[in-house]
Design a protein around this motif. Sequence first.
Motif, PDB file in Angstrom:
ATOM      1  N   ILE A 186       0.621  -1.215  -0.098  1.00  0.00           N
ATOM      2  CA  ILE A 186      -0.052  -0.020   0.173  1.00  0.00           C
ATOM      3  C   ILE A 186       0.965   1.399   0.137  1.00  0.00           C
ATOM      4  O   ILE A 186       0.393   1.883  -0.599  1.00  0.00           O
ATOM      5  CB  ILE A 186      -0.858  -0.157   1.056  1.00  0.00           C
ATOM      6  N   LEU A 187       1.794   1.104   0.844  1.00  0.00           N
ATOM      7  CA  LEU A 187       3.021   2.440   0.863  1.00  0.00           C
ATOM      8  C   LEU A 187       3.490   2.577  -0.494  1.00  0.00           C
ATOM      9  O   LEU A 187       3.786   3.585  -1.019  1.00  0.00           O
ATOM     10  CB  LEU A 187       3.886   2.136   2.141  1.00  0.00           C
ATOM     11  N   MET A 213       8.506  -1.936  -0.457  1.00  0.00           N
ATOM     12  CA  MET A 213       8.285  -3.419  -1.039  1.00  0.00           C
ATOM     13  C   MET A 213       9.558  -4.230  -0.832  1.00  0.00           C
ATOM     14  O   MET A 213       9.232  -5.643  -0.245  1.00  0.00           O
ATOM     15  CB  MET A 213       8.188  -3.338  -2.705  1.00  0.00           C
ATOM     16  N   GLY A 214      10.708  -3.614  -0.677  1.00  0.00           N
ATOM     17  CA  GLY A 214      11.963  -4.356  -0.120  1.00  0.00           C
ATOM     18  C   GLY A 214      11.860  -4.811   1.222  1.00  0.00           C
ATOM     19  O   GLY A 214      11.941  -5.971   1.499  1.00  0.00           O
ATOM     20  N   GLY A 245      -2.327   1.290  -9.062  1.00  0.00           N
ATOM     21  CA  GLY A 245      -3.565   0.723  -8.709  1.00  0.00           C
ATOM     22  C   GLY A 245      -3.210  -0.566  -8.268  1.00  0.00           C
ATOM     23  O   GLY A 245      -3.978  -1.180  -7.506  1.00  0.00           O
ATOM     24  N   ALA A 246      -2.549  -1.206  -9.224  1.00  0.00           N
ATOM     25  CA  ALA A 246      -2.103  -2.729  -8.970  1.00  0.00           C
ATOM     26  C   ALA A 246      -1.441  -3.036  -7.660  1.00  0.00           C
ATOM     27  O   ALA A 246      -1.886  -3.914  -7.128  1.00  0.00           O
ATOM     28  CB  ALA A 246      -1.254  -3.175 -10.369  1.00  0.00           C
ATOM     29  N   LEU A 247      -0.350  -2.192  -6.956  1.00  0.00           N
ATOM     30  CA  LEU A 247       0.135  -2.240  -5.879  1.00  0.00           C
ATOM     31  C   LEU A 247      -0.991  -2.161  -4.795  1.00  0.00           C
ATOM     32  O   LEU A 247      -0.930  -2.869  -3.753  1.00  0.00           O
ATOM     33  CB  LEU A 247       1.240  -1.425  -5.822  1.00  0.00           C
ATOM     34  N   LEU A 248      -1.873  -1.209  -5.052  1.00  0.00           N
ATOM     35  CA  LEU A 248      -2.753  -1.113  -3.812  1.00  0.00           C
ATOM     36  C   LEU A 248      -3.670  -2.278  -3.655  1.00  0.00           C
ATOM     37  O   LEU A 248      -4.013  -2.521  -2.784  1.00  0.00           O
ATOM     38  CB  LEU A 248      -3.629   0.233  -4.414  1.00  0.00           C
ATOM     39  N   ILE A 249      -4.146  -2.810  -4.802  1.00  0.00           N
ATOM     40  CA  ILE A 249      -5.219  -4.320  -4.492  1.00  0.00           C
ATOM     41  C   ILE A 249      -4.228  -5.122  -4.376  1.00  0.00           C
ATOM     42  O   ILE A 249      -4.632  -6.102  -3.414  1.00  0.00           O
ATOM     43  CB  ILE A 249      -5.455  -4.406  -6.261  1.00  0.00           C
ATOM     44  N   LEU A 250      -3.006  -5.353  -4.767  1.00  0.00           N
ATOM     45  CA  LEU A 250      -1.909  -6.514  -4.208  1.00  0.00           C
ATOM     46  C   LEU A 250      -2.008  -6.377  -2.613  1.00  0.00           C
ATOM     47  O   LEU A 250      -1.703  -7.211  -1.951  1.00  0.00           O
ATOM     48  CB  LEU A 250      -0.515  -6.435  -4.910  1.00  0.00           C
TER      49      LEU A 250
END
Length: 391
Positions: free
Chosen positions: A12-13, A27-28, A87-92
Motif C-alpha cells: 500500500i505504501l 516493497m523491499g 492501482g495494481a500495488l494498492l490491490i495487491l
Amino acid sequence: MAGGFLSGLGFILASQATCVTHLYLTMGIISGFGWALVFTPMVAVVMQYFKQRRSLATALGFTGIGLSSFVFSPFFQWLLEMYAWRGALLILGGLSLNIVACGALIRPLGATKAVVALAPGEHAWSCLSILRRCYSYLEMPLLFQRPFLTYSLAVSLFNAGYFVPYVHLVAHSRHEGFSEYQAAFVISATGVTDIVGRVVAGWTSDLGRLRLPHMLILWTSLSGVFLLLLPLASQGGSSYPGLLTVGLLYGFCSGAMTPLVFSAVPEIVGMDRMLGALGLLQMISSLCGLLGPPLSGGLKDLTGSYRASFFLAGSFLLLGTIVMTTLPDFWSRVNPSTLQNTCNEQDHKPDNKNQPDLEITLMTNSISEKPYPEPGNNGLQAEPAEHIARN
C-alpha cells in the motif's frame, strides 16, 4: 498475522512511491520482512500439526506457491493494464492483508520451550540474562553442531542453483532463437510439473521406503543433471521439444525436492528445535540464493550466453548432494531417532564406563526430541548427571 499486516502495508505504501528508494523501503524491507514472518511459521505449523504423512501435508501446502505463480502472473499483468502500477500495488496490498485472516484461523499448539535457568545472583532482566534467553530461544547452539551446519551448507548450495532457471530460462530461450510465446510457455509448463512433483514427493516419502535425506539427494541430483542438459537441449534454437522436455523434467524434480528440504529438518534437529532451525536454515541458505542469479547473469555477460550459467547452477546442485552424504549416519537405513534411543539405553546401563564417541554425541544431541528439561513444580527440573556429562 503480523507478517500479513506488514506485507500488505508495504504494498500500500509502495503505491504512493515517488522514487525507486521508496520502493526499496516499502516493497523491499517492509513487505520482505512481512513475508519472512509468514513463510517460516506456516511451514513449522504444518509440521507440528501432522505427525503422520507430514511430508505429504508439507508438499500440499507448498503447492499453493506453484498455483499462485501460475495463476497470478497473468492476473498481475491484467491489473497493470487496467489500473496502472499504483492501482495494481494498492490491490495487491489489500489481497496481502487476507493473510491476517488466515493467521487468525491457526490454532496454536502451545509453547514447547522451558524457561532458561538463571545463574546464581543473576537478575531476570539483566543484559546477560536477556542475551542468554535469546541465544537459547533462537536455537543459536545449532550453529555449533556438525549435522545442522552440514545440512545448512548443502541447502545453501541447492539454493545457489535452484533459482537460476526461474530467473534466466525465458531470457535464455529468447537468446537461443525461440519466440516470446515459446519461451513463456516453457516456464509456465515448468511451473505445472513443479506442482505435480511436490505432491508426488510428499506421497512417496510418507511410504517410508527411503529416509528423507536419501530421497532429497535423489531428486536434487536429478535436478542438477537436467540443469546441465538444458543448454544442450536448446542449442541453436532448433529443438524446442527438447527444451520443453528438459524443462518439464527439471520442474518436476525441483518441485519434488522443495518440500523435502523442510521435511527433513526434524530428522536433523528434532521436532522441539524445528522452528528455530527453520529460521536459521533460511537465513543461511538465502545468502546463496541471492548470489546465484546475479552470478549467472555475470557469466552471461562474460561468455555471451546463458549456457555457462546453467552449467554452474547444475554443478551447485550436484555439489550440494555430495555435501549431504557427509551427514552423520547418512548411509544408515535406520532413522536417527531409533539410533538415539539405542544410544540412550546403552548410556544408562550401570556397567557402561566407556566414553561416548564425540560424533555420536553431537548427532544424538542434535536430533534429541527433548533437548530442554521438562518444567517441574518450580518451573525447571534437574537434569541427570549422565545427561549433563554427555552434553
